[in-house]
Design a protein around this motif. Structure first.
Motif, PDB file in Angstrom:
ATOM      1  N   MET A  54      -7.299 -17.363 -48.164  1.00 60.18           N
ATOM      2  CA  MET A  54      -6.058 -17.570 -47.404  1.00 60.18           C
ATOM      3  C   MET A  54      -6.325 -17.576 -45.914  1.00 60.18           C
ATOM      4  O   MET A  54      -5.554 -17.036 -45.132  1.00 60.18           O
ATOM      5  CB  MET A  54      -5.048 -16.489 -47.775  1.00 60.18           C
ATOM      6  N   LEU A  80      -3.849 -18.559 -42.512  1.00 59.42           N
ATOM      7  CA  LEU A  80      -2.468 -18.354 -42.919  1.00 59.42           C
ATOM      8  C   LEU A  80      -1.660 -17.747 -41.775  1.00 59.42           C
ATOM      9  O   LEU A  80      -2.081 -16.788 -41.138  1.00 59.42           O
ATOM     10  CB  LEU A  80      -2.429 -17.429 -44.135  1.00 59.42           C
ATOM     11  N   VAL A 101       1.825 -15.971 -40.948  1.00 62.64           N
ATOM     12  CA  VAL A 101       2.988 -15.321 -41.556  1.00 62.64           C
ATOM     13  C   VAL A 101       3.926 -14.835 -40.464  1.00 62.64           C
ATOM     14  O   VAL A 101       3.533 -14.064 -39.594  1.00 62.64           O
ATOM     15  CB  VAL A 101       2.576 -14.139 -42.452  1.00 62.64           C
ATOM     16  N   GLY A 132      13.275 -12.641 -51.480  1.00 61.09           N
ATOM     17  CA  GLY A 132      12.883 -11.494 -52.302  1.00 61.09           C
ATOM     18  C   GLY A 132      11.465 -11.651 -52.826  1.00 61.09           C
ATOM     19  O   GLY A 132      10.799 -10.681 -53.152  1.00 61.09           O
ATOM     20  N   LEU A 170       6.234 -15.248 -55.120  1.00 61.69           N
ATOM     21  CA  LEU A 170       4.974 -14.505 -55.062  1.00 61.69           C
ATOM     22  C   LEU A 170       4.046 -14.786 -56.252  1.00 61.69           C
ATOM     23  O   LEU A 170       2.849 -14.997 -56.050  1.00 61.69           O
ATOM     24  CB  LEU A 170       5.201 -13.008 -54.867  1.00 61.69           C
ATOM     25  N   LEU A 179       8.764 -14.639 -43.800  1.00 60.64           N
ATOM     26  CA  LEU A 179       9.390 -13.568 -44.571  1.00 60.64           C
ATOM     27  C   LEU A 179      10.779 -13.326 -43.993  1.00 60.64           C
ATOM     28  O   LEU A 179      10.919 -13.019 -42.813  1.00 60.64           O
ATOM     29  CB  LEU A 179       8.578 -12.277 -44.448  1.00 60.64           C
ATOM     30  N   LYS A 212      12.951 -10.981 -44.797  1.00 61.22           N
ATOM     31  CA  LYS A 212      13.539  -9.662 -45.066  1.00 61.22           C
ATOM     32  C   LYS A 212      14.264  -9.044 -43.865  1.00 61.22           C
ATOM     33  O   LYS A 212      15.255  -8.357 -44.031  1.00 61.22           O
ATOM     34  CB  LYS A 212      12.467  -8.710 -45.581  1.00 61.22           C
ATOM     35  N   GLN A 231      15.825  -6.887 -55.876  1.00 65.67           N
ATOM     36  CA  GLN A 231      14.838  -7.508 -54.993  1.00 65.67           C
ATOM     37  C   GLN A 231      15.127  -8.990 -54.757  1.00 65.67           C
ATOM     38  O   GLN A 231      14.968  -9.497 -53.654  1.00 65.67           O
ATOM     39  CB  GLN A 231      13.434  -7.314 -55.580  1.00 65.67           C
ATOM     40  N   PRO A 284      -1.666 -10.699 -45.382  1.00 62.18           N
ATOM     41  CA  PRO A 284      -0.247 -10.317 -45.438  1.00 62.18           C
ATOM     42  C   PRO A 284       0.491 -10.708 -46.723  1.00 62.18           C
ATOM     43  O   PRO A 284       1.428 -10.034 -47.116  1.00 62.18           O
ATOM     44  CB  PRO A 284       0.374 -11.033 -44.231  1.00 62.18           C
ATOM     45  N   LEU A 285       0.074 -11.783 -47.380  1.00 61.99           N
ATOM     46  CA  LEU A 285       0.796 -12.167 -48.595  1.00 61.99           C
ATOM     47  C   LEU A 285       0.170 -11.598 -49.861  1.00 61.99           C
ATOM     48  O   LEU A 285       0.566 -11.923 -50.975  1.00 61.99           O
ATOM     49  CB  LEU A 285       0.902 -13.689 -48.704  1.00 61.99           C
ATOM     50  N   PRO A 315      -0.211  -9.357 -52.869  1.00 60.21           N
ATOM     51  CA  PRO A 315       0.775  -8.514 -53.542  1.00 60.21           C
ATOM     52  C   PRO A 315       0.466  -7.034 -53.338  1.00 60.21           C
ATOM     53  O   PRO A 315      -0.712  -6.645 -53.341  1.00 60.21           O
ATOM     54  CB  PRO A 315       0.622  -8.893 -55.019  1.00 60.21           C
ATOM     55  N   LEU A 367       5.898  -8.129 -54.569  1.00 62.38           N
ATOM     56  CA  LEU A 367       6.108  -7.841 -53.153  1.00 62.38           C
ATOM     57  C   LEU A 367       4.869  -8.186 -52.353  1.00 62.38           C
ATOM     58  O   LEU A 367       3.785  -7.628 -52.594  1.00 62.38           O
ATOM     59  CB  LEU A 367       6.401  -6.346 -52.970  1.00 62.38           C
ATOM     60  N   ALA A 368       5.017  -9.085 -51.385  1.00 56.34           N
ATOM     61  CA  ALA A 368       3.924  -9.322 -50.439  1.00 56.34           C
ATOM     62  C   ALA A 368       3.787  -8.060 -49.595  1.00 56.34           C
ATOM     63  O   ALA A 368       4.792  -7.464 -49.199  1.00 56.34           O
ATOM     64  CB  ALA A 368       4.260 -10.514 -49.553  1.00 56.34           C
ATOM     65  N   ALA A 413       3.113  -7.638 -46.617  1.00 49.89           N
ATOM     66  CA  ALA A 413       3.778  -7.750 -45.313  1.00 49.89           C
ATOM     67  C   ALA A 413       5.273  -7.466 -45.418  1.00 49.89           C
ATOM     68  O   ALA A 413       5.906  -7.061 -44.439  1.00 49.89           O
ATOM     69  CB  ALA A 413       3.552  -9.142 -44.727  1.00 49.89           C
ATOM     70  N   ALA A 414       5.834  -7.664 -46.602  1.00 48.39           N
ATOM     71  CA  ALA A 414       7.264  -7.427 -46.785  1.00 48.39           C
ATOM     72  C   ALA A 414       7.589  -5.942 -46.890  1.00 48.39           C
ATOM     73  O   ALA A 414       8.753  -5.558 -46.841  1.00 48.39           O
ATOM     74  CB  ALA A 414       7.769  -8.165 -48.029  1.00 48.39           C
ATOM     75  N   VAL A 415       6.569  -5.105 -47.058  1.00 49.04           N
ATOM     76  CA  VAL A 415       6.828  -3.663 -47.159  1.00 49.04           C
ATOM     77  C   VAL A 415       6.081  -2.900 -46.078  1.00 49.04           C
ATOM     78  O   VAL A 415       5.888  -1.680 -46.180  1.00 49.04           O
ATOM     79  CB  VAL A 415       6.460  -3.111 -48.559  1.00 49.04           C
ATOM     80  N   ASP A 416       5.652  -3.627 -45.052  1.00 47.61           N
ATOM     81  CA  ASP A 416       4.933  -2.992 -43.937  1.00 47.61           C
ATOM     82  C   ASP A 416       5.725  -1.784 -43.445  1.00 47.61           C
ATOM     83  O   ASP A 416       6.925  -1.877 -43.182  1.00 47.61           O
ATOM     84  CB  ASP A 416       4.768  -4.030 -42.811  1.00 47.61           C
TER      85      ASP A 416
END
Ligand SMILES: Cc1cc2nc3c(=O)[nH]c(=O)nc-3n(C[C@H](O)[C@H](O)[C@H](O)COP(=O)(O)OP(=O)(O)OC[C@H]3O[C@@H](n4cnc5c(N)ncnc54)[C@H](O)[C@@H]3O)c2cc1C
Ligand code: FES
Ligand code: FES
Lengths: 260, 174, 456
Positions: A1, A4, A6, A30, A35, A50, A52, A99, B16-17, B19, B59-60, B62-65
């Motif tokens: 990757m 990448l 992000v 989510g 993913l 992202l 979120k 989620q 970051p992506l 899982p 969950l990536a 990065a999404a739970v940093d």
């Protein structure tokens, strides 16, 4: 990757800016659909956003107008009146509902084996409109049009007028991790018009105009519905089975609606 | 990126992506969350993210940093089992054990959120978790027992000797 | 006997509930390479070209193996029992099922391994495929296997498992009714929560340590040693912690290929199948086709049974000849039928090869037999419990393969089921036992059929 990029925008404006015209951008809400695509190597993003923290979550009300932000988790819709509440409660299991988001559901993949968005049907039935950013700037359009062409659009929110009555009828799922093979949503607007939509058909969810025209007669509407949808075979059910059960679900939904 | 895992703050190097499941297992060496399907379908990877049960495979990282992550290792150690761990052990709710971590995390979250212990609500909570060995009855029994809910009628089917632990077995809780 | 009837804590229970059980995937070996497989995208095809050179040159790729790297390419799962080998570890000239492994790659991570798999050049020439066992015998059916479309190596090179007992002709002549049925249970995937997984570590002394999720450790060891052509003492198997098997982890799915990759690369190797691979490429319980015709009297005695079984083995034999043998021994179920004509074939199709699953070969026939008992009862208008009790195995009765029953449990089991369901039975049925049939309890068709349990 390697290479990448992000991005984690912290406001809707930043999200729209990061998205640009959407070319080569992978949006992750989510992540419950996207993913595994990355894990399994079917998708190898070069630029990902992202959502979120983008400030796109939440349900707001203005009179009878309800607006649902794109990253609102599905679980927050489960208490809404039919057809949306029961439809949302029928998505996956409680952990995935917490989620997965409305936006991800409306933007779910297309194709017989692709994950589907069940909420598309319920939101079509209430005549929802969506607000999007992306190529050509901000746009508000009927959900139907959006579903037909989502290219280059970042979904911001979806809104609708609360219907006078709603109903939801679906085939039972053998397990919470089976998608609903076929589900029909019905809603009667304040002005008396009835809308019907079906999810689980080939492609995205669709309205059932021939059945809507006969909405006063559930039996006749059911019979008319078959011509409005095309069905596909997949691991959940055959096209034949879906064709046989659509009239039944239309009849049930309309009967519920009459009794509501 | 940073994560607090079972109370210990850790810096994260993974892309970051990646899982969260991979980060826990491969980068941090925390192996209780299992890779049963890597697509959200089995529940074996479930961990607590800021107190909520979540699929680590969906969950990536990065999404739970910055999040606080709890795995089964953080629920209780062999010499100090938590209530739900004790209940799983005593009710034979773990057979091969592969689904157990995810089940325990979901059950733990259920108890923390004041789960009633009624079978239906337990079933609803665990409905995303697949167990191929037990047939679920013992798992639901265990959660109900831990919730202080009704002890089920299935219990009478278990042979009872009146003794706590009649045979010395290594690894048995005291 | 303190343990009988007592609740024993599981010896591994505490480790399970604290997340400390070490499954194969949890073994940590620094420097481990990950494996991905090039699998056949076709159901049936000739391999025209296979070129791994581009993939081998890719960054992070340490080893690729194809059929050329396997010392003994074909070794049957039951070679040790004299059942000849028919399945190559990696496909050579042809592929016979979708998902069949053709090459395996070891690379620094799964993504690199997958990219290398995608860079392997493969040309296939597809051939018509066969999926329906009933069509395997047609003269124009595609030929699936080097031995033809069915297994031909039962004892004395018989092409079927055959049982003959008594006189089937006489039974059918005497019958009041012939009751027929066709039963076709489908394939079932075992779906263990732990997918196939293995970790191999090359040791400094040249031995291999193999962490395996196998259900059959010594068996897997023999299979690996045979393919590698090394003595058993070169292999150290570590097993015993299995994340569910249900029969699906009897086949040696990953260990041999990982061992070869470990030898070729000199590095530790891990292969963990994805859930999709597990569903699409791991062996399943077999689909079966069973036809039963019973000669029955109007009061419910089964005088004779003709049965034809087509056991869908998938593309290779694996354990199927053995499974069919067990199936044939059980084709009267828990009941005694004195006149039998059974023919069973292990049929090849272009499906994934099939294997053991919880009562290997027997569950299929039990399903057919019990459904057939209900069908007989229905056609005769008799109680399905009574007809079962009547024909139940008793002491002194003999099985299809001539074993004399010394301790059959059909009668008490059926009575217990009747009790549990609150099903009323007439007194002469209620008082039945497994005792030897004698005097007026001996029906005419069983005269001269009974064996002496003392002899066994
Ligand atoms: C075990 C399991 C069971 C499931 N069962 C069901 C079910 O019964 N019914 C059902 O409908 N779904 C089901 N799903 C699918 C999924 O969880 C839901 O559809 C969920 O609502 C998707 O939302 P998400 O935010 O996770 O989507 P994501 O994975 O984040 O995104 C999905 C797609 O939408 C795009 N996208 C997301 N947000 C936006 C946006 N704002 N603008 C533009 N594009 C966007 C993404 O790029 C991606 O292509 C299931 C999933 C799993 C894993
Ligand atoms: S591994 Fe995450 S749900 Fe199966
Ligand atoms: S105990 Fe084996 S899967 Fe649940």
């Amino acid at each position: 990757m390697t290479g990448l990029d992000v991005l984690v925008p912290s406001s809707p404006e930043e999200a729209v800016a990061a998205y640009g015209d959407g070319d080569g951008v992978t949006v992750i809400a989510g992540g419950t659909i996207v993913l595994p695509e990355i894990t399994y190597g079917r998708l190898r993003p070069s630029k990902a956003i992202l959502l979120k923290d983008a400030g796109l979550a939440g349900i707001t009300r203005d009179g009878s107008r309800v607006t649902i932000g794109a990253t609102t988790p599905v679980v927050e819709l489960t208490e809404l009146p039919a057809p949306i509440g029961p439809c949302a409660a029928n998505v996956a299991d409680s952990e995935i509902r917490a989620q997965g988001t409305v936006g991800g559901n409306l933007c779910a993949g297309i194709g017989p084996e692709a994950p589907r968005g069940d909420l598309q049907g319920a939101l079509l039935a209430v005549g929802a409109t969506v607000r999007t950013g992306g190529s050509g700037g901000e746009k508000t359009q009927p959900l139907e049009e959006f579903l037909a062409d989502r290219e280059g659009k970042l979904l911001l929110d979806v809104s609708y007028d609360e219907p006078a009555a709603g109903a939801f009828a679906s085939l039972d799922r053998p397990h919470t991790h089976d998608y609903t093979a076929l589900a029909v949503s019905a809603a009667r607007a304040e002005d008396g018009t009835t809308r019907l939509a079906v999810s689980g058909v080939a492609g995205h969810a669709v309205r059932l105009p021939s059945a809507e025209a006969k909405a006063d007669n559930p039996q006749a509407a059911g019979e008319a519905a078959a011509g409005d949808a095309t069905f596909a075979d997949d691991a959940l059910a055959s096209a034949w089975y879906r064709g046989q059960t659509l009239p039944v679900l239309v009849r049930r939904a309309l009967t519920q609606l009459q009794e509501a | 990126m940073r994560l607090t895992v079972n109370g210990i703050e850790r810096g994260i190097e993974s892309a970051p992506l990646t899982p969260l499941l991979y980060v826990l297992r491969e980068e941090l060496g925390i192996t209780s969350p299992k890779a049963g399907c890597q697509q959200g379908g089995c529940g074996a990877c479930t961990v607590l993210v800021d107190g909520e049960a979540r699929r680590a495979c969906l969950l990536a990282v990065a999404a739970v940093d910055g999040a606080e992550i709890t795995t089964v290792e953080g629920l209780g150690a062999p010499e100090a089992l938590s209530a739900i761990q004790t209940a799983f052990h005593e009710h034979y709710a773990a057979q091969c054990g592969f689904c157990t971590s995810g089940m325990l995390i979901a059950a733990h979250a259920y108890l923390e959120h004041g789960g009633s212990g009624e079978r239906e609500s337990i079933q609803e909570t665990l409905s995303g978790h697949v167990c191929r060995c037990t047939g679920y009855v013992k798992i639901i029994d265990a959660v109900a027992a831990a919730a202080g809910g009704e002890i089920t009628s299935r219990q009478k089917w278990l042979p009872q000797t009146g003794e706590e632990s009649p045979v010395e077995v290594p690894g048995a809780p005291a | 006997m303190k343990a009988v009837g007592a609740r024993l804590p599981r010896y591994d229970g505490v480790a399970h509930v604290t997340g400390r059980t070490t499954f194969v995937d949890d073994v940590r070996v620094p420097g481990t390479l990950w494996v991905k497989a090039l699998r056949s995208p076709a159901h049936n095809a000739d391999i025209k070209r296979l070129d791994t050179s581009k993939a081998e040159a890719m960054e992070g790729v340490h080893a690729i193996i194809t059929w050329q790297d396997v010392p003994l390419l074909e070794y049957g799962h039951l070679s040790a029992l004299g059942i000849p080998a028919d399945e190559p570890l990696l496909a050579k000239d042809e592929v016979r099922y979708k998902g069949q492994p053709i090459a395996v790659v070891a690379a620094e991570d799964e993504t690199k391994a997958q990219l290398a798999v995608e860079a392997i050049e493969l040309d296939l020439e597809e051939k018509p495929a066969l999926f329906d066992v009933r069509k395997a015998f047609d003269s124009d059916a595609p030929v699936v296997h080097q031995w033809g479309n069915w297994y031909t190596h039962f004892e004395d090179e018989m092409d079927r498992r055959q049982i003959r007992k008594g006189s089937i002709q006489e039974a059918f002549d005497k019958a009041d009714v012939i009751v027929q049925g066709v039963y076709r249970p489908a394939a079932i995937e075992h779906v263990p929560l732990e997918t196939q997984v293995c970790q191999v570590v090359p040791e400094a002394d040249g031995r291999l340590t193999i962490y395996s999720c196998t259900q059959a450790l010594y068996f897997s060891m023999g299979v690996v040693a045979a393919h590698l052509q090394v003595p058993l003492n070169r292999l150290k198997f570590v097993g015993g912690t299995v994340g569910g098997g249900f029969g699906g982890k009897v086949d040696t799915a990953t260990e041999t290929m990982c061992s070869l990759l470990a030898l070729k690369s000199g590095k530790p190797i891990k292969w963990r199948w994805t859930r999709e691979e597990e569903f699409l490429c791991s062996s399943t319980r077999a689909p079966w086709h069973m036809e039963i015709a019973d000669a029955v009297t109007k009061d419910g005695w089964i005088l004779g049974r003709k049965m034809l079984t087509l056991h869908d083995s998938g593309a290779y034999s694996r354990f199927s000849p053995y499974g069919l043998t067990k199936h044939s021994f059980h084709h009267t179920g828990a009941y005694t039928i004195p006149n039998l004509e059974f023919d069973g074939y292990v049929v090849y199709t272009n499906r994934v090869p099939t294997t053991a699953m919880r009562g290997f070969g027997v569950t299929s026939v039990s399903f057919a037999v019990e459904t057939h008992m209900n069908r007989i009862a229905k056609e005769l208008g008799l109680d399905p419990f009574e007809i079962r009790l009547k024909n139940a195995n008793r002491i002194g009765d003999t099985s299809p393969n001539g074993i004399v029953y010394t301790d059959p449990s059909t009668v008490p089991t059926i009575l217990a089921v009747a009790d549990e369901l609150g099903h009323e039975l007439p007194a002469d049925y209620r008082t039945m036992s497994s005792e030897k049939r004698e005097g007026e309890l001996l029906p005419e068709h069983l005269v001269g059929q009974l064996g002496n349990p003392e002899d066994h």
